[in-house]
Enzyme design. Structure first.
Site, PDB file in Angstrom:
ATOM      1  N   SER A  60      44.565  50.794  38.367  1.00 42.24           N
ATOM      2  CA  SER A  60      43.308  50.209  37.909  1.00 42.24           C
ATOM      3  C   SER A  60      42.322  50.036  39.058  1.00 42.24           C
ATOM      4  O   SER A  60      42.700  50.048  40.237  1.00 42.24           O
ATOM      5  CB  SER A  60      43.560  48.850  37.262  1.00 42.24           C
ATOM      6  N   HIS A 111      57.980  52.105  32.087  1.00 40.86           N
ATOM      7  CA  HIS A 111      58.836  52.880  31.196  1.00 40.86           C
ATOM      8  C   HIS A 111      58.964  54.330  31.635  1.00 40.86           C
ATOM      9  O   HIS A 111      59.610  55.123  30.941  1.00 40.86           O
ATOM     10  CB  HIS A 111      58.321  52.795  29.751  1.00 40.86           C
TER      11      HIS A 111
END
Length: 223
Positions: A60, A111
């Site tokens: 980000s 994940h």
């Protein structure tokens, strides 16, 4: 003012963010100064914009990391336990670790297995990062962040770095009382940051904040 905050080094980036009012806390400023974004972003690390890190993921923009830290700051006291969901490159995980200090702990969960390995490798690029990993102050794990990480719960603070499709109640249950969750949530075609507080008496309050654009919090991509 984010578009004016890019710099030629980590120091100038952080200084510009502070000058433009995007970092308001000295604690957050100092923690971000301690973590060189060049160790975590493969290109343009000192631009105040999101950067791709592979596997359809991004790191980000720095001003968003500053915003998340500022929101969670009341719960990031020395010794606090933190969960960073969608830890990606590992950058914010490292910043959070500086905020909670050597008596605190931060778990970064992703994940995508290569991103777990990437984050670990990125932290090992600095002596401080290596020490945090070796001491167990920071660890990166593979898992479905939508379910949190019950092994380390309850947490003083939980940060989610990808947009959830719903309010995942399991994350709220893994908060301490008191504790805070910072999470982007997709609502139709838009996303907003939600700040979820579990109060000392166990009650829960949710506050909708500003609009954002994050990658989705989803299943791992095939292959």
């Amino acid at each position: 003012m984010a578009w004016r905050s890019s710099g030629s080094s980590n120091e100038t980036l952080i200084a510009n963010l502070a000058r433009n009012g995007l970092i308001e806390s000295d604690r957050v400023k100092e923690a971000m100064l301690q973590v060189d974004r060049a160790h975590y972003a493969p290109s343009s690390p000192y631009d105040d914009s999101p950067q791709p890190i592979g596997h359809s993921a991004t790191i980000s923009a720095p001003h968003m990391h500053a915003s998340a830290c500022t929101s969670l700051l009341p719960y990031l006291s020395p010794g606090a336990r933190v969960l960073d969901i969608g830890s990606g490159s590992g950058y914010l995980t490292a910043v959070l670790a500086h905020l909670v200090g050597p008596t605190g702990s931060v778990v970064g969960i992703d994940h995508i297995a290569p991103l777990v390995a990437l984050a670990t490798g990125n932290m090992r690029k600095s002596a401080t990062g290596r020490a945090m990993l070796d001491a167990g102050q920071v660890r990166f794990v593979l898992g479905d962040g939508r379910k949190g990480w019950s092994e380390g719960a309850p947490y003083d603070a939980i940060h989610v770095g990808a947009a959830a499709a719903e309010h995942h109640e399991e994350l709220t249950r893994q908060l301490k009382a008191p504790g805070r969750l910072f999470v982007p949530v997709k609502e139709g075609a838009v996303q907003h940051i939600w700040v979820v507080d579990r109060k000392a008496d166990g009650s829960v309050e949710r506050e909708k904040s500003f609009g954002v654009q994050y990658v989705p919090l989803t299943d791992a991509p095939p292959g």
